[in-house]
Design a protein around this motif. Structure first.
Motif, PDB file in Angstrom:
ATOM      1  N   VAL A 109      -2.361  -8.319  15.485  1.00 54.29           N
ATOM      2  CA  VAL A 109      -3.773  -8.079  14.891  1.00 54.29           C
ATOM      3  C   VAL A 109      -3.447  -6.681  14.199  1.00 54.29           C
ATOM      4  O   VAL A 109      -4.090  -6.672  13.055  1.00 54.29           O
ATOM      5  N   PHE A 110      -2.823  -5.723  14.746  1.00 53.16           N
ATOM      6  CA  PHE A 110      -2.891  -4.363  14.236  1.00 53.16           C
ATOM      7  C   PHE A 110      -1.615  -3.835  13.979  1.00 53.16           C
ATOM      8  O   PHE A 110      -1.147  -3.041  14.433  1.00 53.16           O
ATOM      9  N   THR A 111      -0.951  -4.500  13.237  1.00 51.12           N
ATOM     10  CA  THR A 111       0.417  -4.365  12.860  1.00 51.12           C
ATOM     11  C   THR A 111       0.869  -3.153  12.387  1.00 51.12           C
ATOM     12  O   THR A 111       1.834  -2.355  12.769  1.00 51.12           O
ATOM     13  N   ARG A 112      -0.154  -2.666  11.443  1.00 55.18           N
ATOM     14  CA  ARG A 112       0.149  -1.027  10.966  1.00 55.18           C
ATOM     15  C   ARG A 112       0.328  -0.328  11.984  1.00 55.18           C
ATOM     16  O   ARG A 112       1.051   0.656  11.800  1.00 55.18           O
ATOM     17  N   GLN A 113      -0.671  -0.196  12.765  1.00 52.76           N
ATOM     18  CA  GLN A 113      -0.794   0.712  13.915  1.00 52.76           C
ATOM     19  C   GLN A 113       0.651   0.743  14.820  1.00 52.76           C
ATOM     20  O   GLN A 113       1.269   1.688  15.221  1.00 52.76           O
ATOM     21  N   ALA A 114       0.903  -0.283  15.126  1.00 50.62           N
ATOM     22  CA  ALA A 114       2.335  -0.521  16.074  1.00 50.62           C
ATOM     23  C   ALA A 114       3.500  -0.228  15.209  1.00 50.62           C
ATOM     24  O   ALA A 114       4.335   0.488  15.810  1.00 50.62           O
ATOM     25  N   ALA A 115       3.463  -0.592  13.763  1.00 49.03           N
ATOM     26  CA  ALA A 115       4.775   0.014  13.044  1.00 49.03           C
ATOM     27  C   ALA A 115       4.698   1.574  12.907  1.00 49.03           C
ATOM     28  O   ALA A 115       5.824   2.232  13.077  1.00 49.03           O
ATOM     29  N   ASP A 116       3.487   2.197  12.657  1.00 50.89           N
ATOM     30  CA  ASP A 116       3.347   3.639  12.832  1.00 50.89           C
ATOM     31  C   ASP A 116       4.007   4.244  14.180  1.00 50.89           C
ATOM     32  O   ASP A 116       4.997   5.176  13.908  1.00 50.89           O
ATOM     33  N   LYS A 117       3.735   3.594  15.224  1.00 49.80           N
ATOM     34  CA  LYS A 117       4.226   4.106  16.379  1.00 49.80           C
ATOM     35  C   LYS A 117       5.769   3.827  16.805  1.00 49.80           C
ATOM     36  O   LYS A 117       6.487   4.755  17.235  1.00 49.80           O
ATOM     37  N   ALA A 118       6.057   2.919  16.023  1.00 50.17           N
ATOM     38  CA  ALA A 118       7.726   2.685  16.214  1.00 50.17           C
ATOM     39  C   ALA A 118       8.302   3.295  15.329  1.00 50.17           C
ATOM     40  O   ALA A 118       9.675   3.301  15.539  1.00 50.17           O
ATOM     41  N   GLY A 119       7.864   4.208  14.455  1.00 43.35           N
ATOM     42  CA  GLY A 119       8.769   5.187  13.651  1.00 43.35           C
ATOM     43  C   GLY A 119       9.186   4.269  12.375  1.00 43.35           C
ATOM     44  O   GLY A 119      10.330   4.808  11.742  1.00 43.35           O
TER      45      GLY A 119
ATOM     46  N   VAL B 259      10.214  -4.222  12.101  1.00 43.46           N
ATOM     47  CA  VAL B 259       9.756  -3.419  10.825  1.00 43.46           C
ATOM     48  C   VAL B 259      11.023  -2.419  10.527  1.00 43.46           C
ATOM     49  O   VAL B 259      11.586  -2.191  11.465  1.00 43.46           O
ATOM     50  N   ALA B 260      11.205  -1.958   9.417  1.00 43.87           N
ATOM     51  CA  ALA B 260      12.190  -1.478   8.877  1.00 43.87           C
ATOM     52  C   ALA B 260      12.337   0.000   8.832  1.00 43.87           C
ATOM     53  O   ALA B 260      11.253   0.853   8.720  1.00 43.87           O
TER      54      ALA B 260
ATOM     55  N   GLU C 273       0.742  -1.212  -0.046  1.00 40.71           N
ATOM     56  CA  GLU C 273      -0.113   0.248   0.065  1.00 40.71           C
ATOM     57  C   GLU C 273       0.903   1.178  -0.159  1.00 40.71           C
ATOM     58  O   GLU C 273       2.196   1.073   0.354  1.00 40.71           O
ATOM     59  N   ARG C 274       0.518   2.354  -0.456  1.00 42.45           N
ATOM     60  CA  ARG C 274       1.152   3.407  -0.292  1.00 42.45           C
ATOM     61  C   ARG C 274       1.614   3.752   1.225  1.00 42.45           C
ATOM     62  O   ARG C 274       0.614   3.907   2.062  1.00 42.45           O
ATOM     63  N   PHE C 275       2.830   4.262   1.280  1.00 45.07           N
ATOM     64  CA  PHE C 275       3.270   4.828   2.518  1.00 45.07           C
ATOM     65  C   PHE C 275       3.255   3.535   3.597  1.00 45.07           C
ATOM     66  O   PHE C 275       3.267   3.898   4.835  1.00 45.07           O
ATOM     67  N   GLU C 276       3.298   2.206   2.908  1.00 47.09           N
ATOM     68  CA  GLU C 276       3.378   1.364   4.154  1.00 47.09           C
ATOM     69  C   GLU C 276       4.906   0.767   4.299  1.00 47.09           C
ATOM     70  O   GLU C 276       5.578   1.294   3.768  1.00 47.09           O
ATOM     71  N   TYR C 277       5.151  -0.300   4.918  1.00 46.75           N
ATOM     72  CA  TYR C 277       6.197  -0.740   5.584  1.00 46.75           C
ATOM     73  C   TYR C 277       6.645  -2.254   5.061  1.00 46.75           C
ATOM     74  O   TYR C 277       6.114  -2.873   4.410  1.00 46.75           O
ATOM     75  N   ILE C 278       8.164  -2.271   5.453  1.00 44.16           N
ATOM     76  CA  ILE C 278       8.851  -3.268   5.104  1.00 44.16           C
ATOM     77  C   ILE C 278       9.132  -4.199   6.407  1.00 44.16           C
ATOM     78  O   ILE C 278       9.538  -3.704   7.385  1.00 44.16           O
ATOM     79  N   TYR C 279       9.053  -5.660   6.551  1.00 45.40           N
ATOM     80  CA  TYR C 279       8.891  -6.424   7.921  1.00 45.40           C
ATOM     81  C   TYR C 279       9.519  -7.486   7.698  1.00 45.40           C
ATOM     82  O   TYR C 279       9.942  -8.005   6.823  1.00 45.40           O
TER      83      TYR C 279
ATOM     84  N   GLU D 273      17.712  -0.051  10.013  1.00 42.33           N
ATOM     85  CA  GLU D 273      17.965  -0.697  11.264  1.00 42.33           C
ATOM     86  C   GLU D 273      16.466  -1.378  11.493  1.00 42.33           C
ATOM     87  O   GLU D 273      15.624  -1.029  10.610  1.00 42.33           O
ATOM     88  N   TRP D 274      16.455  -2.711  11.958  1.00 38.79           N
ATOM     89  CA  TRP D 274      15.111  -3.469  12.187  1.00 38.79           C
ATOM     90  C   TRP D 274      14.724  -2.900  13.540  1.00 38.79           C
ATOM     91  O   TRP D 274      15.336  -3.427  14.444  1.00 38.79           O
ATOM     92  N   ILE D 275      13.567  -2.325  13.682  1.00 39.59           N
ATOM     93  CA  ILE D 275      12.760  -2.104  15.031  1.00 39.59           C
ATOM     94  C   ILE D 275      12.095  -3.282  15.629  1.00 39.59           C
ATOM     95  O   ILE D 275      10.853  -3.634  14.764  1.00 39.59           O
ATOM     96  N   PRO D 276      12.255  -3.867  16.682  1.00 39.06           N
ATOM     97  CA  PRO D 276      11.528  -4.906  16.912  1.00 39.06           C
ATOM     98  C   PRO D 276       9.997  -4.312  17.460  1.00 39.06           C
ATOM     99  O   PRO D 276       9.992  -3.580  18.159  1.00 39.06           O
ATOM    100  N   LEU D 277       9.128  -5.023  16.946  1.00 43.80           N
ATOM    101  CA  LEU D 277       7.623  -4.872  17.357  1.00 43.80           C
ATOM    102  C   LEU D 277       7.194  -5.719  18.665  1.00 43.80           C
ATOM    103  O   LEU D 277       6.434  -4.990  19.449  1.00 43.80           O
ATOM    104  N   ALA D 278       7.289  -6.875  18.585  1.00 41.08           N
ATOM    105  CA  ALA D 278       6.986  -8.043  19.530  1.00 41.08           C
ATOM    106  C   ALA D 278       7.665  -9.164  19.264  1.00 41.08           C
ATOM    107  O   ALA D 278       8.153  -9.479  18.317  1.00 41.08           O
TER     108      ALA D 278
END
Length: 691
Positions: A471-481, A421-422, A384-390, A449-454
């Motif tokens: 379950v809501f990985t996008r929101q967690a990655a948002d907050k992790a930067g 998340v990257a 998706e536009r502006f999403e992340y690599i995991y 860097e790889w930022i750990p989420l869980a």
């Protein structure tokens, strides 16, 4: 750019990425017509949970200093050699790429180089399991489709069953249905589909598993009857495993346990695991659901919006025939999709699995690399536009082999580990202006860097439980930067040099008013042609949390100033637009399939050496018919396989088809798998890309 002469067909309508409006409607629910669902500012590092070593994962300054020496500082071997070798001029073709490129064209056929041959392996409606009737476009039934090859084939996995690759298992994803092409126009009313038509569409989704035989003399691949042949559909039961299994967010009236899900949908790309199973990514699941606007709980509504889950009626109207597609009645049902699923093609009686430890988002793919200490790393992009690599790294260690025991052991590794998340940082601050102009150091490159989420039941993101992270990985990655990317799609490790490659398809919102601006890893405003990212992790170890990256390609018209081909002379490359799926041959050459060519020609498959004097030399190996997308490339020494998805999908409906591929005449277009091989006798069969 000149087009090959011949019968020209209408160009695909101008939608984002060059896609047809019909494709945009049925493949992703017109996602690009909506506001991108990522509203985060995304420079947040404050509430990362205690217990993570900031010295290891989050001291960005130390990370950048350690990686400042570039690829050579991290690996000291293959990557260093790449940086030192100048671009080639008249160099001999790299093994695996010695063919005359196919010119861009708009022909209604699969165009291949001179000296090669091709054959359709299987097409939509062909028999998969015993008892499948002969395909009849005007007399379809759900019972028949459940035994036949599904619609819109995407990922292709080829699993050898002997040392020569003569006997193979073929696993194919069926991403989505285009109902206005799936049925005769005089039988299908988009506003009022019948229940049988809806059930046909459910059966046309999922995956097919097929036994195949490669002719050692002629080279063609064909399917054969086998007890291993299998169809997986939207009615097949899946087991939910991992840390979110049984979550309150996964429970529904039909499944109060939250551990059993009916079916898989919108399966895009995937990967064959070292233990012989297939991982498949559930991508644009959001579009199948209706009435998210009727959810009154504000937190729940926000979570649905972040995944762009549908409001009002759905395009396909499935909610009329099963309440699970109605979010107002089953608000947790969308949470049961968007996972990586695993299929065991060796066991037709096995229950497929949804792996929650790998996070929930619009997975384009899931591909595996074994870490230095024997664990399993899985890479995936959120398309998706502006999403992340995991990345996910298992806790337990890999056991070699493809026996039933090894498959069970290694599959279980995906249920416990760390999800990352990257975040990418460029090394040319102040020089990226959105024009595509190279920085002064001559490359788009930097560190990451790889930022750990869980990990297991432990969350590293403040305000999120581990269950919520999965379950809501996008929101967690948002907050992790994490770094917002330009539609990260397929990601593949290179088996020769060990580096990782990711296709970034496009993002026409990059740099638009109110949207995220450019950075060095996404360097162009209104990026309509996409780019290819290459990185190497610290010490070449997939378990590392530091990396060094560079852009291999900035795609588009070679004559345009904003394109880049790894330093190779631009007047010698094939034009390439919208990279989607990536694969590697035995020589380590990258092969790229495209989706949504904006340059006025059909999509295709391209080879690219990634090292030596030919690094960045893009050559088009084939092109697909009008309106089609090139998917699922498999490249071996003996053959190339591609999935030709949605041929003729630029037509409004099936009444006036713009393509008659693959059957010709006045036939309806049918998605299909095609094999291509070099002509020659089995000395053994001429090798791909070698004269």
């Amino acid at each position: 750019m000149s087009l090959e002469p011949g019968r020209l067909l209408p160009l695909i309508s101008a939608h984002p990425g060059g896609r047809s409006p019909i494709t945009c409607e049925y493949r992703c629910g017109n996602a690009c017509a909506h506001e991108a669902p990522n509203p985060s500012g995304n420079e947040y590092f404050g509430d990362i949970a205690k217990g993570v070593s900031r010295r290891g994962a989050f001291k960005a300054g130390a990370v950048m200093a350690a990686a400042a020496g570039g690829f050579a500082a991290l690996s000291g071997t293959a990557a260093a050699a790449v940086a030192e070798i100048p671009p080639g001029h008249g160099a001999k073709p790299v093994p695996g790429t010695d063919f005359d490129p196919v010119p861009p064209n708009r022909l209604d056929k699969v165009s291949i180089p001179e000296g090669y041959d091709q054959q359709v392996v299987i097409r939509w409606g062909d028999a998969v399991v015993p008892g499948a009737p002969k395909f009849d476009f005007r007399r379809q039934t759900a019972a028949a489709q459940a035994k036949q090859f599904g619609y819109n084939n995407d990922f292709v996995g080829l699993i050898p069953q002997d040392p020569l690759g003569v006997r193979n298992l073929l696993v194919v994803n069926h991403e989505y249905t285009t109902e206005v092409h799936l049925f005769p126009a005089d039988q299908y009313d988009p506003a009022n589909p019948t229940e049988e038509q809806v059930r046909i569409a459910w059966a046309a989704h999922g995956l097919s598993v097929l036994q195949t035989f490669r002719d050692p003399i002629g080279g063609a691949l064909r399917t054969v009857p086998s007890p291993l042949n299998r169809r997986i559909t939207l009615d097949t039961e899946f087991e939910v495993r991992g840390p979110a299994a049984g979550s309150k967010y996964l429970r529904t009236s039909a499944d109060p346990t939250g551990k059993r899900v009916r079916g898989t949908q919108n399966n895009c790309s995937g990967g064959v695991t070292p233990w012989g199973t297939v991982l498949s990514g559930e991508e644009n699941f959001h579009q199948y659901f209706a009435n998210a606007d009727k959810v009154t709980d504000p937190e729940q509504a926000a979570r649905l919006k972040r995944y762009l889950v549908g409001t009002g009626e759905s395009t396909r109207k499935w909610e009329r025939f099963d309440r699970r597609w109605d979010v107002a009645q089953e608000p947790n049902e969308p949470n049961r999709f968007g996972w990586v699923v695993e299929i065991d093609p060796h066991d037709p009686h096995s229950t497929p699995v949804k792996h929650t430890a790998l996070g929930r988002f619009k997975h384009e793919a899931a591909t595996v690399k074994i870490t230095a200490d024997g664990r399993v790393a899985v890479y995936s992009g959120d398309d998706e536009r502006f999403e992340y690599i995991y990345k996910f790294v298992s806790k337990g260690k890999y056991k070699k082999g493809t026996s039933a025991h090894a498959r069970r052991h290694n599959s279980a590794l995906l249920d416990e580990g760390t999800l990352y998340v990257a975040k990418f940082t460029g090394d040319s601050p102040g020089e990226i202006d959105g024009s595509g102009k190279l920085p002064a150091d001559g490359e788009f490159d930097g560190t990451g860097e790889w930022i750990p989420l869980a990990a297991g039941d432990k969350s590293f993101v403040g305000g999120f439980t581990a269950e919520e992270v999965y379950v809501f990985t996008r929101q967690a990655a948002d907050k992790a930067g994490a770094t917002k990317m330009d539609r990260p799609e397929d990601i593949e490790p290179n088996p020769v040099n060990g580096r990782i490659y990711a296709a970034l398809t496009n993002n026409t919102d990059r740099g638009a008013a109110g949207k995220a601006g450019v950075d060095e890893v996404n360097p162009r405003n209104r990026n309509k042609n996409g780019h290819v990212l290459e990185w190497e992790e610290d010490r070449g170890d997939a378990a590392a949390t530091r990396l060094r990256w560079r852009l291999l390609l900035v795609c588009g018209d070679p004559a345009a100033a904003d394109t880049y081909f790894g330093g190779f002379p631009k007047d010698r490359v094939s034009p390439i637009s919208c990279p989607d799926n990536v694969a590697f041959d035995a020589h380590g050459n990258l092969w790229i399939s495209t989706d949504g060519n904006t340059l006025g020609a059909n999509d295709g498959l391209f080879s690219v050496p990634v090292s030596g004097p030919e690094r960045g030399h893009v050559k088009q190996f084939l092109s697909v018919p009008v309106g089609a997308e090139t998917c699922g490339p498999v490249v071996t020494d003996q053959l190339v396989l591609v999935a030709v998805q949605h041929p003729g999908e630029d037509a409004k409906n099936s009444a006036e088809p713009t393509s008659h591929w693959p059957d010709g005449g006045s036939s309806q277009p049918r998605p299909a798998i095609v094999s291509v091989w070099r002509k020659g006798r089995f000395g053994l069969v001429g090798r791909i890309g070698q004269r």
